[in-house]
Every structure is written in C-alpha cells, then in structure tokens.
Write a protein that holds these residues in place. Structure first.
Motif, PDB file in Angstrom:
ATOM      1  N   UNK A 118       0.842  -1.189   0.000  1.00 21.60           N
ATOM      2  CA  UNK A 118       0.000   0.000   0.000  1.00 21.60           C
ATOM      3  C   UNK A 118       0.881   1.245   0.000  1.00 21.60           C
ATOM      4  N   UNK A 119       0.523   2.203  -0.831  1.00 23.90           N
ATOM      5  CA  UNK A 119       1.193   3.500  -0.843  1.00 23.90           C
ATOM      6  C   UNK A 119       0.198   4.581  -0.444  1.00 23.90           C
ATOM      7  N   UNK A 120       0.714   5.679   0.078  1.00 25.21           N
ATOM      8  CA  UNK A 120      -0.132   6.754   0.597  1.00 25.21           C
ATOM      9  C   UNK A 120       0.243   8.057  -0.086  1.00 25.21           C
ATOM     10  N   UNK A 121      -0.772   8.796  -0.492  1.00 26.13           N
ATOM     11  CA  UNK A 121      -0.588  10.131  -1.039  1.00 26.13           C
ATOM     12  C   UNK A 121      -1.631  11.050  -0.414  1.00 26.13           C
ATOM     13  N   UNK A 122      -1.535  12.325  -0.710  1.00 24.17           N
ATOM     14  CA  UNK A 122      -2.438  13.308  -0.097  1.00 24.17           C
ATOM     15  C   UNK A 122      -3.095  14.174  -1.161  1.00 24.17           C
ATOM     16  N   UNK A 123      -4.258  14.680  -0.810  1.00 26.18           N
ATOM     17  CA  UNK A 123      -4.974  15.620  -1.649  1.00 26.18           C
ATOM     18  C   UNK A 123      -5.682  16.643  -0.779  1.00 26.18           C
ATOM     19  N   UNK A 124      -6.376  17.569  -1.407  1.00 24.85           N
ATOM     20  CA  UNK A 124      -7.121  18.600  -0.687  1.00 24.85           C
ATOM     21  C   UNK A 124      -8.533  18.663  -1.247  1.00 24.85           C
ATOM     22  N   UNK A 125      -9.501  18.725  -0.328  1.00 23.37           N
ATOM     23  CA  UNK A 125     -10.891  18.746  -0.761  1.00 23.37           C
ATOM     24  C   UNK A 125     -11.344  20.170  -1.060  1.00 23.37           C
ATOM     25  N   UNK A 126     -12.646  20.355  -1.256  1.00 18.85           N
ATOM     26  CA  UNK A 126     -13.172  21.666  -1.639  1.00 18.85           C
ATOM     27  C   UNK A 126     -12.997  22.710  -0.545  1.00 18.85           C
ATOM     28  N   UNK A 127     -12.847  22.268   0.715  1.00 23.57           N
ATOM     29  CA  UNK A 127     -12.642  23.187   1.829  1.00 23.57           C
ATOM     30  C   UNK A 127     -11.166  23.316   2.204  1.00 23.57           C
ATOM     31  N   UNK A 128     -10.297  22.872   1.290  1.00 23.31           N
ATOM     32  CA  UNK A 128      -8.846  22.981   1.462  1.00 23.31           C
ATOM     33  C   UNK A 128      -8.355  22.192   2.680  1.00 23.31           C
ATOM     34  N   UNK A 258     -11.702  14.087  -3.925  1.00 22.86           N
ATOM     35  CA  UNK A 258     -11.805  15.369  -3.229  1.00 22.86           C
ATOM     36  C   UNK A 258     -13.169  16.007  -3.438  1.00 22.86           C
ATOM     37  N   UNK A 259     -13.790  15.780  -4.582  1.00 21.88           N
ATOM     38  CA  UNK A 259     -15.113  16.344  -4.842  1.00 21.88           C
ATOM     39  C   UNK A 259     -16.184  15.619  -4.032  1.00 21.88           C
ATOM     40  N   UNK A 260     -16.001  14.311  -3.787  1.00 21.47           N
ATOM     41  CA  UNK A 260     -17.029  13.531  -3.100  1.00 21.47           C
ATOM     42  C   UNK A 260     -16.998  13.687  -1.585  1.00 21.47           C
ATOM     43  N   UNK A 261     -15.855  14.022  -1.010  1.00 23.55           N
ATOM     44  CA  UNK A 261     -15.694  14.006   0.450  1.00 23.55           C
ATOM     45  C   UNK A 261     -16.660  14.946   1.165  1.00 23.55           C
ATOM     46  N   UNK A 262     -16.838  16.210   0.756  1.00 22.64           N
ATOM     47  CA  UNK A 262     -17.754  17.080   1.516  1.00 22.64           C
ATOM     48  C   UNK A 262     -19.172  16.543   1.618  1.00 22.64           C
ATOM     49  N   UNK A 263     -19.709  15.962   0.540  1.00 22.56           N
ATOM     50  CA  UNK A 263     -21.057  15.412   0.602  1.00 22.56           C
ATOM     51  C   UNK A 263     -21.152  14.213   1.527  1.00 22.56           C
ATOM     52  N   UNK A 271     -26.314  11.863  10.488  1.00 24.62           N
ATOM     53  CA  UNK A 271     -26.566  10.558  11.093  1.00 24.62           C
ATOM     54  C   UNK A 271     -26.025  10.449  12.512  1.00 24.62           C
ATOM     55  N   UNK A 272     -25.704  11.580  13.143  1.00 28.52           N
ATOM     56  CA  UNK A 272     -25.211  11.558  14.517  1.00 28.52           C
ATOM     57  C   UNK A 272     -23.721  11.387  14.625  1.00 28.52           C
ATOM     58  N   UNK A 273     -22.991  11.594  13.521  1.00 25.70           N
ATOM     59  CA  UNK A 273     -21.542  11.441  13.558  1.00 25.70           C
ATOM     60  C   UNK A 273     -20.811  12.575  14.220  1.00 25.70           C
ATOM     61  N   UNK A 274     -21.511  13.646  14.583  1.00 28.52           N
ATOM     62  CA  UNK A 274     -20.854  14.772  15.232  1.00 28.52           C
ATOM     63  C   UNK A 274     -19.923  15.482  14.271  1.00 28.52           C
ATOM     64  N   UNK A 275     -18.782  15.876  14.777  1.00 26.61           N
ATOM     65  CA  UNK A 275     -17.785  16.559  13.957  1.00 26.61           C
ATOM     66  C   UNK A 275     -17.077  15.539  13.078  1.00 26.61           C
ATOM     67  N   UNK A 276     -17.269  15.621  11.774  1.00 25.66           N
ATOM     68  CA  UNK A 276     -16.662  14.681  10.824  1.00 25.66           C
ATOM     69  C   UNK A 276     -15.611  15.404  10.002  1.00 25.66           C
ATOM     70  N   UNK A 277     -14.544  14.705   9.700  1.00 25.64           N
ATOM     71  CA  UNK A 277     -13.407  15.324   9.004  1.00 25.64           C
ATOM     72  C   UNK A 277     -12.606  14.225   8.313  1.00 25.64           C
ATOM     73  N   UNK A 278     -11.892  14.545   7.243  1.00 27.31           N
ATOM     74  CA  UNK A 278     -11.019  13.553   6.609  1.00 27.31           C
ATOM     75  C   UNK A 278      -9.691  13.453   7.343  1.00 27.31           C
TER      76      UNK A 278
END
Length: 497
Positions: A118-128, A258-263, A271-278
């Motif tokens: 497994x390799x890991x990379x990073x991106x930024x969503x619509x909210x940076x 990155x486009x799908x994460x905010x939705x 659904x009661x998840x409280x504060x959600x973040x990537x």
C-alpha cells in the motif's frame, strides 16, 4: 387521565444471502450431482460395475460440499485454509522483521501482510482540508479515511435516536449509488485513557498564584481520572475501484475523491456522527503505528499536543517484528486475537444492541470493532430480493409442520425486504470483525472470556479467525482492506460453492 403507551422501535430483518442450488450443495455441487447422474445412467447401459466405478468417486467428491460449518463453509474450504497456513509457515511468511537490520529493502518499518504494498498520497478537498489516500496497488483500489466524533446515545431522546438511525440507513443506501465504490467499513477503536490529553489541557492552565489546596485538587484529578475513563475513536473507510479496462491517472482519482468528500461528511453529521473530518496521511500512519505498538500511544498524543503533529510517514508505521500463530498475532508491545461474525442477531433488536461491544473492555490494551459493508447496486438488489422472495415462497409451499411455519416467517421477511427495496431502500451485505489487543499472551484467555460476555449481550455469534489472524488484524484497521477483494477465488465463485 389518558396514558399513552411508550413504544421502542426495533430493527432487524437481516437475512443471510441464500446460496443457489440444492440444499447445502451450492450451484457447483448441484451441477455436479445432475451431471454425475447422467454419467451414471450412461455407464449403467454398459454394465453395473461401470456405473459403480462412476458413482463412487462422484459421492466422494460431492460429500464434502454437504458438510458445512455454522457460517456456511464446506469441508473443502476448511482444508484449503489449513493447507494455506501450512504453506505460509513452511516458507516463514508468518514471521515479519523490519528495520535497518532486516532484509527488507530500504531498512524502514513498512506495515506487513496485506498492507505491505500500500502506498499513501495526499490531496485537498473543496474546503482545502488535507486528506490521505491509500492506494492498494495489487487490486488497484483507492481508500479515503474519515474520522468523526459521534454524539453518543446517553441523555438523548428516543425520537432523536430514531432520526439518527434513519439518516444512517439513508447514508448507507446512498453508498450503492457511489460510482466505483467497492466497500465501506466503520471502525470503532477503544482504549484506556492515558491521561496525556487531560494533562496537556489542565496543567498549563493552572495559575501560579492558585491556592495550594486548589492546585492539589486539580493535580489529583489529572492523576486519577484516566484510571476510570477511556478514549474512543471512530473511523469510516471508503474504498473505490477502477472499472476493468479503464485507465485513470493517479491525480485524476484524487481529484475525483476530493469532490465527493464534503457530501459524504455532511451525511455523517446528519446521522449523529458529530464533527466529521477527513484524516491526513500522517494521522492514518499514527493510527496504524499505535495499533501495532500500543505502548507508544501516549508518546504520539504528547507529540501531537506539543508540536502539532508527529511527522510520521507511512513507511515507518509498521512494527519492528511480528509473529502469527494459529490463534494469536504478536506484534511489538502487544498480542492480538481477532474474531469474525458467523451469525447476526436473530429476530429484532433495539438501536443500543451493540453498545456493550463498542465500549472499552476492562483488562485490554486496545479493542477495535469493524463493521464491513458491501453496497449492492439497485439493479442487482432487485434481482436478489426477487430471487429470495421466490425461494421463500417455494419453501413455504413444499414444507410441513414446523418447517412450514419457519418458511412462512421467511416469506414475510422476504416480502418486507422486497417492498422496502422497491420504495428506494438500499441493499448491503455486512459483516463484523473484532480485534482485542493485550500486553502478553498470558492475558489472551481472560480477553477471550471478556469477548464472549460482550457477544452474549449483543446477541451475535462470532468465531476466532484461526490461521488467518494477521489478515483479520489488518481488516480491522482503518486502511480499507476488504476481505472479499483479497481472496484468490473470486467472490462469485465462492458464492457458487
């Protein structure tokens, strides 16, 4: 005065996927039976001896398909599991050593087993916001990890709980419409509170001019509070795949995610998840590092509180050494044992049925419960529920006595599932895995007793993941490992067996 009866909603109607074919034979076994009978009839035209020569091997080959365990595995699958374990042990694949003094290229501490490539990379969503993407190169799958702080069910009105359950069901139904989604997992990790976060928040805020009695009280609270508390973390992993025959650049996949994460995050909040973040790549590496070496959990929290991060990379998130045995998995400062679901709760349950299993277990270093979901697209869902409905009706009309009564119950459940699916509800296959980590192998016996008590309160049946403890340990990590995507035999062929 008029009194209103208080009703508590119940949930259920989950059904094990019905295997096609005659009884326990499966589809392949059924074809083998009919094909064998044709051969026996043709051989009987020659002589009785020829018919027996064909019949005896046919019975020997098909009999193991009729002998199944509680979770549906036949004798051939059990034999294949033992052979695979013996091969791994003979090759030394059950032992993993990493670091500068090992034979691993680079001399770093890469995670072992299913996470090795497994390799890991990073991106930024619509909210940076920075988010990590795990790329499973052997299957060409991409995983994003979301974290959330659930509100909990204590002191919450039942109506609000019902809304959360409904919104969670809607969020799961939405996954079946996610393009390319192969599976999702919810991982709840609990561990005794080390007290690092409380000490970091309280001690620097004590005024130098505070009275000695007040200072002593605050210091005593910081010292004693962690012994009766625990920490809980919730992670959601979403694993996407590339359609066969389609090639996409790595950067394009990250942009699409990155486009799908905010939705997806907004659905978790409802659904009661409280504060959600990537989760960032560094945060994912920290979670994996602590899972393999629980002794460094306090150091990771301290570094994060004092410096804002640890700087840990994925290449150094694995253990220095680990050994897999039949019923345990030893890794750095911990020893783990994993269990797999065999039977969901029978009948209906309330929304709090899993509360005991999700809470921190006494006498354990860490505990993770992973709920694995395999969303099914709407077209396939319609075919499945209709096939189950026809099968249940056939059993109800052909049975007698108690069997017929049970079949009638199956008909009602199948009809309800078909009606809900027709009204827009989603259909998902789910499973459950549990991993408990302790300090030494001597504590595994007590941990197993604790797990059995938790399973009894949750009304689920689980079995130890013997001879595959390393793989089960990896599946309970928030890294997007989907068991049905890691098998040598395709999922469709396994269903036919």
């Amino acid at each position: 005065m008029a009194t209103e009866a208080v009703t508590h909603p119940t949930y259920g109607n989950w059904r094990r996927p019905r295997r096609p074919g005659l009884g326990p034979l499966g589809l392949i076994g059924t074809f083998g039976v009919f094909g064998g009978l044709v051969l026996v009839l043709l051989a009987s035209l020659v002589s009785l001896v020829a018919a027996l020569v064909v019949l005896v091997p046919l019975v020997v080959v098909l009999t193991p398909l009729t002998l199944r365990t509680q979770d549906g595995r036949n004798l051939y699958q059990l034999i294949a599991l033992r052979i695979g374990w013996m091969r791994r042990k003979s090759k030394g694949a059950h032992v993993y050593v990493a670091g500068p003094l090992s034979q691993r290229p680079g001399g770093r501490f890469r995670p072992p087993g299913l996470l090795n490539r497994v390799t890991v990379s990073e991106g930024r969503d619509a909210y940076d916001r920075t988010f990590g993407v795990l790329h499973h190169r052997n299957r060409n799958l991409y995983t994003v990890v979301l974290g959330c702080e659930p509100d909990g069910g204590s002191l919450v009105d039942p109506d609000q709980v019902d809304v959360w359950v409904a919104m969670w069901g809607e969020w799961l139904a939405r996954l079946s419409h996610e393009p390319g989604l192969r599976g999702a997992a919810v991982v709840i990790e609990t561990a005794p509170d080390s007290g690092t976060r409380l000490a970091t928040e309280v001690l620097p805020r004590i005024s130098p001019d505070a009275p000695p009695a007040a200072r002593a009280v605050m210091e005593e609270v910081v010292q004693r509070y962690p012994s009766a508390s625990s920490e809980m973390h919730t992670y959601i992993t979403l694993t996407y795949g590339i359609p066969p025959g389609q090639k996409r650049k790595h950067e394009d996949v990250i942009t699409d995610l990155a486009i799908r994460i905010p939705g997806l995050l907004s659905g978790l909040v409802g659904a009661g998840g409280g504060s959600a973040y990537p989760l960032s790549a560094e945060r994912i590496a920290e979670v994996v590092r602590v899972a393999y070496d629980p002794a460094v959990a306090a150091d990771v929290l301290t570094a994060r509180a004092q410096h804002g991060g640890t700087g840990l990379e994925w290449e150094d998130a694995g253990p220095a050494a680990c050994v897999e045995t039949v019923d345990a998995y030893q890794h750095d400062s911990g020893v783990s044992r994993s269990w797999m679901l065999t039977l969901a709760p029978r009948g209906t349950v309330r929304s709090s049925v899993m509360r005991g299993m999700l809470e921190a277990a006494p006498g354990t270093r860490r505990k993770r419960v992973a709920l694995l979901y395999r969303p099914i697209d709407p077209a396939t869902s319609a075919r499945i529920v209709e096939a189950d409905r026809r099968s249940a009706q056939f059993m109800a009309t052909s049975g007698r006595g108690m069997v017929q009564a049970r079949a009638a119950s199956e008909v009602r459940a199948a009809e309800q599932t078909a009606a809900e699916e027709a009204s827009g509800a989603g259909l998902v296959e789910f499973s459950l895995m549990l991993t408990v980590t302790v300090d030494s192998a001597d504590q595994l016996g007590d941990a197993s007793v604790t797990v059995r008590n938790l399973l009894a309160t949750s009304r689920v049946s689980m079995r130890p993941a013997d001879r595959m403890q390393a793989a089960a340990f990896s599946c309970t990590l928030p890294t997007g490992i989907l068991p049905w995507e890691q098998t040598l035999v395709p999922h469709e062929l396994q269903e036919a067996l």
